[in-house]
Design a protein around this motif. Structure first.
Motif, PDB file in Angstrom:
ATOM      1  N   ASN A 163      -9.708 -86.030   4.737  1.00  0.00           N
ATOM      2  CA  ASN A 163      -9.219 -84.531   4.655  1.00  0.00           C
ATOM      3  C   ASN A 163      -8.590 -84.249   5.889  1.00  0.00           C
ATOM      4  N   MET A 164      -9.061 -84.771   7.217  1.00  0.00           N
ATOM      5  CA  MET A 164      -8.350 -84.287   8.172  1.00  0.00           C
ATOM      6  C   MET A 164      -6.919 -85.232   8.380  1.00  0.00           C
ATOM      7  N   TYR A 165      -6.925 -86.454   8.122  1.00  0.00           N
ATOM      8  CA  TYR A 165      -5.972 -87.152   8.011  1.00  0.00           C
ATOM      9  C   TYR A 165      -4.629 -86.648   6.947  1.00  0.00           C
ATOM     10  N   GLU A 166      -4.949 -86.256   5.933  1.00  0.00           N
ATOM     11  CA  GLU A 166      -4.050 -85.601   4.735  1.00  0.00           C
ATOM     12  C   GLU A 166      -3.572 -84.255   5.362  1.00  0.00           C
ATOM     13  N   THR A 167      -4.431 -83.496   5.922  1.00  0.00           N
ATOM     14  CA  THR A 167      -4.073 -82.323   6.467  1.00  0.00           C
ATOM     15  C   THR A 167      -3.192 -82.317   7.839  1.00  0.00           C
ATOM     16  N   LEU A 168      -3.382 -83.176   8.683  1.00  0.00           N
ATOM     17  CA  LEU A 168      -2.475 -83.521   9.759  1.00  0.00           C
ATOM     18  C   LEU A 168      -1.122 -83.962   9.241  1.00  0.00           C
ATOM     19  N   LEU A 169      -0.966 -84.868   8.388  1.00  0.00           N
ATOM     20  CA  LEU A 169       0.295 -85.022   7.753  1.00  0.00           C
ATOM     21  C   LEU A 169       0.965 -83.937   7.060  1.00  0.00           C
ATOM     22  N   ALA A 170       0.323 -83.471   6.343  1.00  0.00           N
ATOM     23  CA  ALA A 170       0.995 -82.093   5.582  1.00  0.00           C
ATOM     24  C   ALA A 170       1.623 -81.208   6.507  1.00  0.00           C
ATOM     25  N   GLU A 186       6.847 -82.964  14.923  1.00  0.00           N
ATOM     26  CA  GLU A 186       6.798 -84.367  14.164  1.00  0.00           C
ATOM     27  C   GLU A 186       6.752 -85.665  14.847  1.00  0.00           C
ATOM     28  N   ASP A 187       6.816 -85.631  16.022  1.00  0.00           N
ATOM     29  CA  ASP A 187       6.449 -86.771  16.958  1.00  0.00           C
ATOM     30  C   ASP A 187       5.115 -87.139  17.256  1.00  0.00           C
ATOM     31  N   ILE A 188       4.260 -86.323  16.830  1.00  0.00           N
ATOM     32  CA  ILE A 188       2.794 -86.663  17.226  1.00  0.00           C
ATOM     33  C   ILE A 188       2.505 -87.779  16.315  1.00  0.00           C
ATOM     34  N   GLU A 189       1.737 -88.714  16.815  1.00  0.00           N
ATOM     35  CA  GLU A 189       1.397 -90.079  16.171  1.00  0.00           C
ATOM     36  C   GLU A 189       0.045 -89.655  15.581  1.00  0.00           C
ATOM     37  N   ILE A 190      -0.291 -90.117  14.357  1.00  0.00           N
ATOM     38  CA  ILE A 190      -1.472 -89.639  13.415  1.00  0.00           C
ATOM     39  C   ILE A 190      -2.163 -91.122  12.902  1.00  0.00           C
ATOM     40  N   TYR A 191      -3.244 -91.427  13.446  1.00  0.00           N
ATOM     41  CA  TYR A 191      -3.955 -92.702  12.947  1.00  0.00           C
ATOM     42  C   TYR A 191      -5.274 -92.295  11.961  1.00  0.00           C
ATOM     43  N   LEU A 214      -5.911 -87.415  21.477  1.00  0.00           N
ATOM     44  CA  LEU A 214      -7.227 -86.783  20.702  1.00  0.00           C
ATOM     45  C   LEU A 214      -7.900 -87.807  19.841  1.00  0.00           C
ATOM     46  N   THR A 215      -9.140 -87.800  19.848  1.00  0.00           N
ATOM     47  CA  THR A 215      -9.683 -88.740  18.788  1.00  0.00           C
ATOM     48  C   THR A 215     -11.003 -87.478  18.363  1.00  0.00           C
ATOM     49  N   LEU A 216     -11.131 -87.623  16.928  1.00  0.00           N
ATOM     50  CA  LEU A 216     -11.941 -86.789  16.292  1.00  0.00           C
ATOM     51  C   LEU A 216     -13.051 -87.288  15.738  1.00  0.00           C
ATOM     52  N   ASP A 217     -14.221 -86.438  15.675  1.00  0.00           N
ATOM     53  CA  ASP A 217     -15.332 -86.925  14.616  1.00  0.00           C
ATOM     54  C   ASP A 217     -15.285 -85.671  13.458  1.00  0.00           C
ATOM     55  N   HIS A 218     -15.945 -86.094  12.284  1.00  0.00           N
ATOM     56  CA  HIS A 218     -15.900 -84.779  11.355  1.00  0.00           C
ATOM     57  C   HIS A 218     -17.110 -83.940  11.685  1.00  0.00           C
ATOM     58  N   ASP A 219     -18.355 -84.519  11.574  1.00  0.00           N
ATOM     59  CA  ASP A 219     -19.573 -83.717  11.780  1.00  0.00           C
ATOM     60  C   ASP A 219     -19.920 -83.480  13.010  1.00  0.00           C
ATOM     61  N   LEU A 220     -19.914 -82.192  13.525  1.00  0.00           N
ATOM     62  CA  LEU A 220     -20.280 -81.807  14.872  1.00  0.00           C
ATOM     63  C   LEU A 220     -21.625 -81.111  14.782  1.00  0.00           C
ATOM     64  N   GLY A 221     -22.588 -81.501  14.203  1.00  0.00           N
ATOM     65  CA  GLY A 221     -24.153 -80.860  14.221  1.00  0.00           C
ATOM     66  C   GLY A 221     -24.059 -79.903  13.549  1.00  0.00           C
ATOM     67  N   GLU A 222     -25.477 -79.314  13.731  1.00  0.00           N
ATOM     68  CA  GLU A 222     -26.167 -77.897  12.719  1.00  0.00           C
ATOM     69  C   GLU A 222     -26.601 -76.943  13.956  1.00  0.00           C
ATOM     70  N   ASP A 282      -0.311 -86.133  21.865  1.00  0.00           N
ATOM     71  CA  ASP A 282       0.775 -87.012  21.819  1.00  0.00           C
ATOM     72  C   ASP A 282       0.355 -87.960  20.635  1.00  0.00           C
ATOM     73  N   LYS A 283      -0.823 -88.512  20.497  1.00  0.00           N
ATOM     74  CA  LYS A 283      -1.512 -89.180  19.601  1.00  0.00           C
ATOM     75  C   LYS A 283      -2.914 -88.602  19.018  1.00  0.00           C
ATOM     76  N   ILE A 284      -3.148 -88.672  17.787  1.00  0.00           N
ATOM     77  CA  ILE A 284      -4.394 -88.449  17.139  1.00  0.00           C
ATOM     78  C   ILE A 284      -5.058 -89.432  16.506  1.00  0.00           C
ATOM     79  N   TYR A 285      -6.296 -89.848  16.573  1.00  0.00           N
ATOM     80  CA  TYR A 285      -7.014 -90.974  16.062  1.00  0.00           C
ATOM     81  C   TYR A 285      -8.226 -90.231  15.509  1.00  0.00           C
ATOM     82  N   ILE A 286      -8.737 -90.681  14.292  1.00  0.00           N
ATOM     83  CA  ILE A 286      -9.968 -90.081  13.546  1.00  0.00           C
ATOM     84  C   ILE A 286     -11.243 -91.131  13.664  1.00  0.00           C
ATOM     85  N   HIS A 287     -11.949 -90.988  14.358  1.00  0.00           N
ATOM     86  CA  HIS A 287     -13.077 -91.940  14.549  1.00  0.00           C
ATOM     87  C   HIS A 287     -14.346 -91.592  13.692  1.00  0.00           C
TER      88      HIS A 287
END
Length: 120
Positions: free
Chosen positions: A87-94, A103-108, A40-48, A73-78
């Motif tokens: 915000n996305m990274y810290e929320t996922l880790l928390a 707990e086995d989801i890899e977060i990047y 899963l790879t994520l953008d933050h801003d998804l338009g208006e 299985d794996k999450i990246y933030i692009h």
């Protein structure tokens, strides 16, 4: 369906080869709830919307993902948005620490793909 897909959530950028694209928060939720996702790879801003009001963004998606115990299985933030990325990274880790998500989801904190927008 048992085959895993790679999901690219972004409203504008070109979808990288080997990924399925979700252009909105709602498309992403539908896919996450109905398919098994490897990457899963994520953008933050998804338009208006037509009135210039921000649509639900990648951070909203991360919160939904965590609240509903969804899986990839794996999450990246692009995203290019540094505050959104953090915000996305810290929320996922928390959420992982608190066992809302596996707990086995890899977060990047970075992208696995090249950000490209051809305008097509």
């Amino acid at each position: 369906m048992t085959d895993k897909i790679n999901l690219y959530v972004d409203d504008l950028r070109d979808c990288p080869e080997g990924f399925v694209v979700a252009r909105t928060y709602y498309e992403a939720i539908h896919i996450l709830e109905t398919r098994k996702v490897a990457i899963l790879t994520l953008d933050h801003d998804l338009g208006e919307d037509v009135d210039g009001v921000e649509l639900p963004n990648g951070y909203d998606l991360v919160k939904y993902f965590c609240e509903h115990g969804l899986r990839a299985d794996k999450i990246y933030i692009h995203t290019d948005n540094p505050v959104g990325r953090q915000n996305m990274y810290e929320t996922l880790l928390a959420a992982q620490r608190r066992e809302f998500i596996a707990e086995d989801i890899e977060i990047y904190h970075y992208s696995i793909t090249v950000n490209k927008h051809s305008g097509e």
